[in-house]
Design a protein around this motif. Structure first.
Motif, PDB file in Angstrom:
ATOM      1  N   GLY A 166       0.846  -1.183   0.000  1.00 39.01           N
ATOM      2  CA  GLY A 166       0.000   0.000   0.000  1.00 39.01           C
ATOM      3  C   GLY A 166       0.874   1.223   0.000  1.00 39.01           C
ATOM      4  O   GLY A 166       1.997   1.197   0.517  1.00 39.01           O
ATOM      5  N   ARG A 167       0.392   2.295  -0.605  1.00 38.30           N
ATOM      6  CA  ARG A 167       1.140   3.541  -0.521  1.00 38.30           C
ATOM      7  C   ARG A 167       0.159   4.692  -0.668  1.00 38.30           C
ATOM      8  O   ARG A 167      -0.857   4.577  -1.365  1.00 38.30           O
ATOM      9  CB  ARG A 167       2.239   3.612  -1.576  1.00 38.30           C
ATOM     10  CG  ARG A 167       1.755   3.737  -2.978  1.00 38.30           C
ATOM     11  CD  ARG A 167       2.934   3.746  -3.970  1.00 38.30           C
ATOM     12  NE  ARG A 167       2.409   3.930  -5.314  1.00 38.30           N
ATOM     13  CZ  ARG A 167       3.077   3.640  -6.428  1.00 38.30           C
ATOM     14  NH1 ARG A 167       4.291   3.127  -6.362  1.00 38.30           N
ATOM     15  NH2 ARG A 167       2.558   3.840  -7.613  1.00 38.30           N
ATOM     16  N   THR A 168       0.498   5.804  -0.046  1.00 34.10           N
ATOM     17  CA  THR A 168      -0.326   6.998  -0.154  1.00 34.10           C
ATOM     18  C   THR A 168       0.550   8.214   0.118  1.00 34.10           C
ATOM     19  O   THR A 168       1.645   8.073   0.676  1.00 34.10           O
ATOM     20  CB  THR A 168      -1.533   6.954   0.794  1.00 34.10           C
ATOM     21  OG1 THR A 168      -2.385   8.064   0.522  1.00 34.10           O
ATOM     22  CG2 THR A 168      -1.110   6.980   2.250  1.00 34.10           C
TER      23      THR A 168
ATOM     24  N   ARG B 194      -2.462   3.805  -3.576  1.00 27.88           N
ATOM     25  CA  ARG B 194      -2.575   2.509  -4.245  1.00 27.88           C
ATOM     26  C   ARG B 194      -2.670   1.415  -3.183  1.00 27.88           C
ATOM     27  O   ARG B 194      -1.995   1.472  -2.152  1.00 27.88           O
ATOM     28  CB  ARG B 194      -1.358   2.247  -5.133  1.00 27.88           C
ATOM     29  CG  ARG B 194      -1.272   0.796  -5.620  1.00 27.88           C
ATOM     30  CD  ARG B 194      -0.090   0.575  -6.529  1.00 27.88           C
ATOM     31  NE  ARG B 194      -0.330   1.226  -7.819  1.00 27.88           N
ATOM     32  CZ  ARG B 194       0.565   1.268  -8.807  1.00 27.88           C
ATOM     33  NH1 ARG B 194       1.755   0.705  -8.637  1.00 27.88           N
ATOM     34  NH2 ARG B 194       0.282   1.855  -9.940  1.00 27.88           N
ATOM     35  N   LEU B 195      -3.497   0.410  -3.481  1.00 28.63           N
ATOM     36  CA  LEU B 195      -3.542  -0.781  -2.651  1.00 28.63           C
ATOM     37  C   LEU B 195      -3.461  -1.979  -3.588  1.00 28.63           C
ATOM     38  O   LEU B 195      -4.306  -2.129  -4.476  1.00 28.63           O
ATOM     39  CB  LEU B 195      -4.843  -0.809  -1.836  1.00 28.63           C
ATOM     40  CG  LEU B 195      -5.001  -1.969  -0.859  1.00 28.63           C
ATOM     41  CD1 LEU B 195      -3.867  -2.038   0.135  1.00 28.63           C
ATOM     42  CD2 LEU B 195      -6.326  -1.828  -0.111  1.00 28.63           C
TER      43      LEU B 195
ATOM     44  N   MET C 120      -2.946  -6.158  -3.842  1.00 31.81           N
ATOM     45  CA  MET C 120      -2.898  -7.473  -3.197  1.00 31.81           C
ATOM     46  C   MET C 120      -2.682  -8.526  -4.276  1.00 31.81           C
ATOM     47  O   MET C 120      -3.492  -8.642  -5.199  1.00 31.81           O
ATOM     48  CB  MET C 120      -4.216  -7.772  -2.478  1.00 31.81           C
ATOM     49  CG  MET C 120      -4.551  -6.818  -1.337  1.00 31.81           C
ATOM     50  SD  MET C 120      -6.081  -7.312  -0.491  1.00 31.81           S
ATOM     51  CE  MET C 120      -6.304  -5.925   0.636  1.00 31.81           C
TER      52      MET C 120
ATOM     53  N   TRP D 174      -6.337  -1.351  -6.370  1.00 26.60           N
ATOM     54  CA  TRP D 174      -7.055  -0.090  -6.394  1.00 26.60           C
ATOM     55  C   TRP D 174      -6.043   1.025  -6.567  1.00 26.60           C
ATOM     56  O   TRP D 174      -4.990   1.015  -5.923  1.00 26.60           O
ATOM     57  CB  TRP D 174      -7.826   0.125  -5.088  1.00 26.60           C
ATOM     58  CG  TRP D 174      -8.383   1.508  -4.923  1.00 26.60           C
ATOM     59  CD1 TRP D 174      -9.365   2.100  -5.654  1.00 26.60           C
ATOM     60  CD2 TRP D 174      -7.985   2.485  -3.963  1.00 26.60           C
ATOM     61  NE1 TRP D 174      -9.603   3.374  -5.204  1.00 26.60           N
ATOM     62  CE2 TRP D 174      -8.770   3.640  -4.169  1.00 26.60           C
ATOM     63  CE3 TRP D 174      -7.028   2.490  -2.935  1.00 26.60           C
ATOM     64  CZ2 TRP D 174      -8.637   4.787  -3.388  1.00 26.60           C
ATOM     65  CZ3 TRP D 174      -6.893   3.641  -2.167  1.00 26.60           C
ATOM     66  CH2 TRP D 174      -7.703   4.777  -2.386  1.00 26.60           C
TER      67      TRP D 174
ATOM     68  N   ALA E 287       7.944  -0.321   6.810  1.00 25.28           N
ATOM     69  CA  ALA E 287       7.331   0.727   5.982  1.00 25.28           C
ATOM     70  C   ALA E 287       8.429   1.740   5.688  1.00 25.28           C
ATOM     71  O   ALA E 287       9.505   1.697   6.288  1.00 25.28           O
ATOM     72  CB  ALA E 287       6.167   1.394   6.703  1.00 25.28           C
TER      73      ALA E 287
ATOM     74  N   VAL F 191       4.142   7.620   2.017  1.00 25.04           N
ATOM     75  CA  VAL F 191       4.548   6.459   2.786  1.00 25.04           C
ATOM     76  C   VAL F 191       4.175   5.206   1.995  1.00 25.04           C
ATOM     77  O   VAL F 191       3.179   5.201   1.264  1.00 25.04           O
ATOM     78  CB  VAL F 191       3.858   6.461   4.178  1.00 25.04           C
ATOM     79  CG1 VAL F 191       2.349   6.410   4.055  1.00 25.04           C
ATOM     80  CG2 VAL F 191       4.374   5.319   5.039  1.00 25.04           C
TER      81      VAL F 191
ATOM     82  N   PHE G 297       4.197   0.767   2.412  1.00 28.35           N
ATOM     83  CA  PHE G 297       4.439  -0.392   3.278  1.00 28.35           C
ATOM     84  C   PHE G 297       4.119  -1.658   2.496  1.00 28.35           C
ATOM     85  O   PHE G 297       3.180  -1.710   1.713  1.00 28.35           O
ATOM     86  CB  PHE G 297       3.593  -0.304   4.546  1.00 28.35           C
ATOM     87  CG  PHE G 297       2.139  -0.071   4.303  1.00 28.35           C
ATOM     88  CD1 PHE G 297       1.631   1.204   4.141  1.00 28.35           C
ATOM     89  CD2 PHE G 297       1.252  -1.149   4.240  1.00 28.35           C
ATOM     90  CE1 PHE G 297       0.282   1.420   3.895  1.00 28.35           C
ATOM     91  CE2 PHE G 297      -0.099  -0.936   4.002  1.00 28.35           C
ATOM     92  CZ  PHE G 297      -0.584   0.350   3.829  1.00 28.35           C
ATOM     93  N   ASN G 298       4.914  -2.681   2.726  1.00 31.57           N
ATOM     94  CA  ASN G 298       4.701  -3.978   2.087  1.00 31.57           C
ATOM     95  C   ASN G 298       4.016  -4.922   3.061  1.00 31.57           C
ATOM     96  O   ASN G 298       4.179  -4.802   4.267  1.00 31.57           O
ATOM     97  CB  ASN G 298       6.039  -4.580   1.657  1.00 31.57           C
ATOM     98  CG  ASN G 298       6.728  -3.744   0.606  1.00 31.57           C
ATOM     99  OD1 ASN G 298       6.078  -3.107  -0.224  1.00 31.57           O
ATOM    100  ND2 ASN G 298       8.054  -3.703   0.658  1.00 31.57           N
ATOM    101  N   PHE G 299       3.260  -5.863   2.525  1.00 34.24           N
ATOM    102  CA  PHE G 299       2.655  -6.892   3.387  1.00 34.24           C
ATOM    103  C   PHE G 299       2.608  -8.191   2.632  1.00 34.24           C
ATOM    104  O   PHE G 299       2.913  -8.238   1.449  1.00 34.24           O
ATOM    105  CB  PHE G 299       1.254  -6.475   3.857  1.00 34.24           C
ATOM    106  CG  PHE G 299       0.363  -5.930   2.794  1.00 34.24           C
ATOM    107  CD1 PHE G 299      -0.218  -6.772   1.855  1.00 34.24           C
ATOM    108  CD2 PHE G 299       0.111  -4.564   2.713  1.00 34.24           C
ATOM    109  CE1 PHE G 299      -1.038  -6.256   0.869  1.00 34.24           C
ATOM    110  CE2 PHE G 299      -0.708  -4.048   1.732  1.00 34.24           C
ATOM    111  CZ  PHE G 299      -1.280  -4.891   0.807  1.00 34.24           C
TER     112      PHE G 299
END
Lengths: 287, 287, 287
Positions: free
Chosen positions: A3-5, A26-27, A29, A51, A263, A283, A285-287
């Motif tokens: 995710g990032r914003t 952006r998200l 998965m 998204w 992150a 920012v 972050f990876n998941f």
């Protein structure tokens, strides 16, 4: 996935009507499913769900892309469907990108197929890719038929790339594509090298030559430097492109990332080939 | 879910323009969510996510289907929504299918509702299904109202099926549907039997009679044989259908599967009712 | 997420053509992905996947909505994208709802943005929300720009809400929104209170005043009572709304839920502002 914003500013909104500064998020998965045979061969499939704020097709709702299937054994991976193509996968092709958004400007990479986050160009798109890794070497070969029924499109893309890392210090990357994006005669080649001049500093030089007149030839000089805190990383590039579409041939940018451990915060500022300034902060972050 | 890929050849591309041999892949993920009450009753829901290479609606992008909800206790399952229908669920209805693609030709099964991988026929589609299993017996009953508002469609489908396995050797399967696919007067019935003549060989006989003239009546003779390696399985069928649409009433096929333990390789070759030959070879894996 | 199914009856089908009694089901899956930094800050994203039987856009197929990203630390949560808005999140705003479907009638809440289960109103929709919780207090602030390009829509919604619980017995909830749903001058405020008069009985009073003439002002009296079995909960409300669109200003309903431990059965009956009766019965389970 990740995710990032954050916010992106573009002078004159890159020449379009609308606000210069907008929130862009952006998200992503990746939905993977895998299984292993008794002999240790791994089979799997992937569909991506994504998204993208402000994106015309992925903005109002997240969308799914086309799937790919893969089989892996002993360092060899074969993919079918919506594959990662060899040219697009070259290890240093995007090495100059900056900040939490991994952005750069002034880069006309030309046209070639890549893994499609949006829909495939057609329902009958068919890709085949092979990747082999051993020690510091990775070689990739891919073939994409944009319409395997043969009714609409006739030209298939073929690409290959090789990455090599020597002594954890020198990275070399080369790639070639013919009939890129299924366009007859659209060939391109890429060469890149990056060297760790110190434990916390790297310098790289990339070269990309596309047969598309609008894309032209691009040379990049880029590098990054990590502070003694081990978390703050400065990075910069300058890109020279010879396309007639440019107002100025040189574009450049500088950025910084701060690692939060899981992150990262990032920011960058660039000037593009139309002499416009763009900047971002956000920012990721990876998941 | 599962993934599968490989190539399918169809003589004259089954009478359509386009290449005879194409790569056909599928990636299916069933997204299930369940919970249990204190009394041990299980509640759950399912949505399917599927990509089908070359498919007009699921080819460019994977799509989601309509959901179903279910409750299970003591061998009894009740489903609501996009349900598995009783007729389509009859244990031997697809028993003749061959290879990694589970294909057969020369089969005109008629029209009846089934679990929809694509969209439901309408937003107001409503299915209700009950399934009960005990020992070697499974009974199913389903009811589908294609438009529960009553504004568009009036005829509801009702179907039932029963499977029975005797002594791990004899399988019997019967099914009946009335107003199949919501078409007034479209009834069909199915009877099937398969017997294990040896530990590694089975022979089956199926019969399906549809009131739809175009579907007609089909009789299948089919069987399979596993080699001493326990992994290689040969299978074949011959199908006789009496529809006036056939150029020839007999269709047949032969196939083979090789079990990799977690995945399987398969191939098959068939001749259909239009006297065209089709063949396939591929791999399939479940996850 | 959760699943629910059952039947809903609406007299005269709420004034529309079609059957009065229909099966209405929902399957909701929240797809969350999160990660934590070394400092214990949580980053994450959410996309919702939902199927709604009979729904014009989510009925034939389940759909994905727009994503949101969030960061949480020490009771403070910040959201970006398709956010939970402050007004919609007020703790008691929907406290009067009954049965397994959580339904009520006779309520004209006016227009304001909320978390969008369907698509965002536009691809350039941008929300920002902050929520802070400490002890019995939760405060929320949200800002929604329906079109951050500034090309189409100009008015941004701002809303805030505060919930407070005192001594596990008294709940207070207040909210205010200005330019609700991006409509210039569309302000609304909400006040609610609920008190536990006994361990198994609560009584509440809500008040909502919208500047939209069609929405008007609503006052609710509501409450619930749990039997000694600890599983059966009766609940009821009466709602008085002063909109000129009503045939009668008073609407009311009574319902019951039975807790199965992991799922619940529920039923309710209501009379709405058009003097129509509606009733429902169903099951709901969370996962």
């Amino acid at each position: 996935g990740y995710g990032r914003t954050g916010i992106i500013y573009y002078e004159d909104n890159a020449g379009l009507p609308g606000n210069d500064t907008q929130v862009i998020s952006r998200l992503r998965m990746n939905l993977d499913a895998t299984t292993s045979t008794d002999a240790g061969v791994d089979f799997g499939g992937r569909v991506r769900l994504q998204w993208d704020q402000n994106n015309a097709t992925r903005g109002e709702q997240a969308t799914l892309n086309a799937g790919k299937l893969f089989v892996t054994a002993s360092g060899l991976t074969v993919e079918v469907g919506n594959v990662d193509t060899a040219f697009d996968g070259a290890g240093l092709l995007y090495a100059e990108e900056l900040g939490s958004y991994d952005r750069s400007v002034g880069v006309r990479r030309g046209s070639f197929f890549s893994y499609n986050t949006g829909p495939n160009p057609s329902a009958t798109y068919q890709g085949l890719a092979v990747r082999y890794s051993i020690e510091g070497l990775t070689a990739r070969l891919s073939y994409v038929d944009p319409d395997q029924t043969g009714l609409v499109a006739d030209d298939e893309e073929l690409s290959l790339s090789v990455d090599y890392t020597w002594n954890d210090a020198l990275e070399l990357s080369g790639a070639y594509v013919t009939n890129g994006a299924g366009i007859d005669g659209n060939d391109a080649f890429f060469l890149g090298a990056r060297y760790a001049v110190a434990e916390n500093a790297r310098v790289g030089l990339n070269y990309l030559d596309s047969d598309l007149d609008a894309a032209g030839r691009t040379v990049w000089l880029y590098g990054d430097y990590t502070l003694a805190d081990g978390a703050t990383n400065f990075e910069a590039y300058i890109a020279n492109n010879n396309s007639d579409l440019n107002e100025t041939d040189n574009a450049f940018g500088i950025g910084v990332n701060y690692d939060l451990g899981g992150a990262r915060l990032g920011a960058s500022i660039h000037r593009d080939n139309a002499e416009r300034v763009t900047a971002d902060a956000g920012v990721r972050f990876n998941f």
